[in-house]
Structures are given as C-alpha cells and as structure tokens.
Scaffold this active site. Structure first.
Site, mmCIF file in Angstrom:
data_model
loop_
_atom_site.group_PDB
_atom_site.id
_atom_site.type_symbol
_atom_site.label_atom_id
_atom_site.label_comp_id
_atom_site.label_asym_id
_atom_site.label_seq_id
_atom_site.Cartn_x
_atom_site.Cartn_y
_atom_site.Cartn_z
ATOM 1 N N PRO A 71 2.066 10.154 -19.343
ATOM 2 C CA PRO A 71 3.072 9.193 -19.786
ATOM 3 C C PRO A 71 2.661 7.739 -19.644
ATOM 4 C CG PRO A 71 3.743 10.269 -17.740
ATOM 5 C CD PRO A 71 2.558 11.021 -18.267
ATOM 6 N N ASN A 72 3.054 6.980 -20.638
ATOM 7 C CA ASN A 72 2.870 5.522 -20.706
ATOM 8 C C ASN A 72 1.436 5.087 -20.967
ATOM 9 O OD1 ASN A 72 5.658 4.796 -20.161
ATOM 10 N ND2 ASN A 72 5.288 5.605 -18.114
ATOM 11 N N ARG A 84 2.373 5.392 -4.933
ATOM 12 C CA ARG A 84 1.222 5.750 -5.774
ATOM 13 C C ARG A 84 0.075 6.340 -4.952
ATOM 14 N NH1 ARG A 84 2.529 3.484 -10.767
ATOM 15 N NH2 ARG A 84 3.677 1.549 -10.489
ATOM 16 N N ARG A 87 -2.338 0.214 -4.205
ATOM 17 C CA ARG A 87 -1.066 -0.195 -4.806
ATOM 18 C C ARG A 87 0.122 0.260 -3.947
ATOM 19 N NH1 ARG A 87 -1.127 1.260 -10.955
ATOM 20 N NH2 ARG A 87 0.628 -0.202 -10.900
ATOM 21 N N HIS A 119 -7.637 7.931 -12.490
ATOM 22 C CA HIS A 119 -6.693 6.814 -12.600
ATOM 23 C C HIS A 119 -7.458 5.554 -12.959
ATOM 24 C CE1 HIS A 119 -3.493 9.277 -11.141
ATOM 25 N NE2 HIS A 119 -4.298 9.702 -10.181
ATOM 26 N N ASP A 172 1.305 22.872 -10.498
ATOM 27 C CA ASP A 172 1.271 24.329 -10.622
ATOM 28 C C ASP A 172 0.514 24.760 -11.883
ATOM 29 O OD1 ASP A 172 2.644 24.566 -8.275
ATOM 30 O OD2 ASP A 172 4.552 25.169 -9.175
ATOM 31 N N SER A 197 -6.336 2.413 -12.566
ATOM 32 C CA SER A 197 -6.188 1.484 -11.442
ATOM 33 C C SER A 197 -6.548 2.202 -10.139
ATOM 34 C CB SER A 197 -4.736 0.989 -11.377
ATOM 35 O OG SER A 197 -3.866 2.076 -11.094
ATOM 36 N N ASN A 220 -5.616 12.201 -16.659
ATOM 37 C CA ASN A 220 -4.857 11.136 -16.004
ATOM 38 C C ASN A 220 -3.379 11.498 -16.164
ATOM 39 O OD1 ASN A 220 -3.513 8.873 -15.179
ATOM 40 N ND2 ASN A 220 -4.829 7.415 -16.244
ATOM 41 N N ARG A 264 0.550 -2.793 -21.786
ATOM 42 C CA ARG A 264 1.192 -2.419 -20.529
ATOM 43 C C ARG A 264 0.461 -3.061 -19.344
ATOM 44 N NH1 ARG A 264 0.443 3.433 -17.579
ATOM 45 N NH2 ARG A 264 2.067 3.063 -16.056
ATOM 46 N N GLU A 278 -9.053 14.532 -11.690
ATOM 47 C CA GLU A 278 -7.952 13.571 -11.868
ATOM 48 C C GLU A 278 -8.531 12.156 -11.937
ATOM 49 O OE1 GLU A 278 -4.447 14.176 -9.417
ATOM 50 O OE2 GLU A 278 -4.536 12.077 -8.828
ATOM 51 N N ALA A 285 2.251 8.708 -13.994
ATOM 52 C CA ALA A 285 3.196 8.780 -12.878
ATOM 53 C C ALA A 285 3.493 10.213 -12.439
ATOM 54 C CB ALA A 285 4.495 8.071 -13.253
ATOM 55 N N TYR A 322 -4.100 -2.645 -15.877
ATOM 56 C CA TYR A 322 -4.751 -1.592 -16.663
ATOM 57 C C TYR A 322 -5.765 -2.103 -17.693
ATOM 58 C CZ TYR A 322 -1.025 1.180 -14.571
ATOM 59 O OH TYR A 322 -0.187 1.792 -13.678
HETATM 60 C C1 DQA Z 1 -2.159 5.527 -13.426
HETATM 61 C C2 DQA Z 1 -1.547 5.180 -12.048
HETATM 62 C C3 DQA Z 1 -0.144 5.727 -11.939
HETATM 63 O O1 DQA Z 1 0.419 5.360 -10.695
HETATM 64 C C4 DQA Z 1 0.738 5.142 -13.023
HETATM 65 O O2 DQA Z 1 2.027 5.707 -12.954
HETATM 66 C C5 DQA Z 1 0.149 5.320 -14.376
HETATM 67 C C6 DQA Z 1 -1.278 5.063 -14.553
HETATM 68 C C7 DQA Z 1 -3.555 4.896 -13.599
HETATM 69 O O3 DQA Z 1 -4.250 5.321 -14.513
HETATM 70 O O4 DQA Z 1 -3.928 3.973 -12.873
HETATM 71 O O5 DQA Z 1 0.845 5.576 -15.339
HETATM 72 O O6 DQA Z 1 -2.309 6.938 -13.507
#
Ligand code: DQA
Length: 145
Positions: free
Chosen positions: A9-10, A110, A106, A99, A86, A101, A73, A17, A97, A76, A22
C-alpha cells in the site's frame, strides 16, 4: 530465474509521497530499473503493486508455481498484518522484505515487523537500491533452503 517483486500500500504514490523520506522516483521508474537490472543477468522480474491486503495475499499464494523467489515491500502491512505474515509462511518460496526508508530510524511502530520473522531477512534504508540488493542475494545463489 524468475523473481516476483511485490509492493504494498501507498507505494503507488512514490514520487509525490513524502519525498524527503522516500525520494523523488516514481513506482514505474523503480519497476523499470528492476526489470532492466534483471535483464542484465537473465533474470525475469515481474512487478506488482496493490493497496489491498487480500490481493497481495492472493499473489503470494499464486507465486509458488510461477516464480523462484520474492522481493516484497509490504508497506505499512509490515507492522501489523498477521494475514500477510501467514501468507508468506504458507508458501515455500524464499521472501526478502525490503523497505525504502530505514524503518529502524523512524517511529517506534515502524520498528516492529510482523513479517520479517518469516522472511529470509530484511533490507531497510537503501532506497531503491535495496530491491537490487535483495535480487542480488538470490541471483548470487546465496539462499539455501
Ligand atoms: C515502507 C516503510 C513503512 O513503514 C511504510 O508504511 C511504507 C513504506 C518503506 O519502504 O520504507 O509504506 O515500507
């Protein structure tokens, strides 16, 4: 080798953003960069992004017959989605995984990842390069089941 790159998401909002967190690159640039990177090494990279938990879970389930490894990634969802955790645990493919950032530098919320314990490991804070670092791990055959 076939690698699935999943963004949660996002991440479709990259570029506009919180650019100080980012960066200014958009999702399409990231995806194209990764596909080109894969091409250099004869690795087929498939990219997907969704804002929906269920869609990400479906892609995880369906990945087993189509890919060798996953770079994800979870956005959130990292911090609270037991359902995504799961789903990762339910498949036999290795997942790294990523990220953009450094989540450990942070907010406290997070710094908790419910998904990392079922992943091979976590790459955090290297911006778009982090995805390539994860791809490299698989490319270089460093993962042992
Ligand atoms: C993120 C870090 C997460 O805390 C955040 O909610 C994101 C982006 C990152 O790529 O740094 O949406 O996964």
């Amino acid at each position: 080798m076939k690698i699935l790159v999943l963004n949660g998401p996002n991440l479709n909002q990259l570029g506009k953003r919180e650019p100080t967190v980012y960066g200014s690159g958009i999702l399409k640039q990231l995806e194209n960069e990764l596909i080109e990177y894969g091409n250099e090494y004869q690795i087929s990279i498939t990219t997907e992004q969704s804002n929906y938990e269920g869609q990400l879970i479906d892609w995880l389930h369906e990945s087993e017959t189509k890919f060798d490894a996953i770079v994800m990634n979870p956005g959130a969802f990292t911090h609270y989605s037991i359902a995504i955790r799961d789903a990762i645990a339910s498949i036999s493919l290795p997942v790294i995984e990523v990220h953009i950032s450094n989540v450990h530098a942070r907010e406290n919320f997070r710094q908790v990842s419910v998904t990392a314990p079922v992943c091979v490991g976590q790459v955090s804070g290297f911006h778009f390069e982090g995805y390539k670092m994860a791809i490299d791990y698989f490319r270089r055959g460093k993962h042992h089941v």
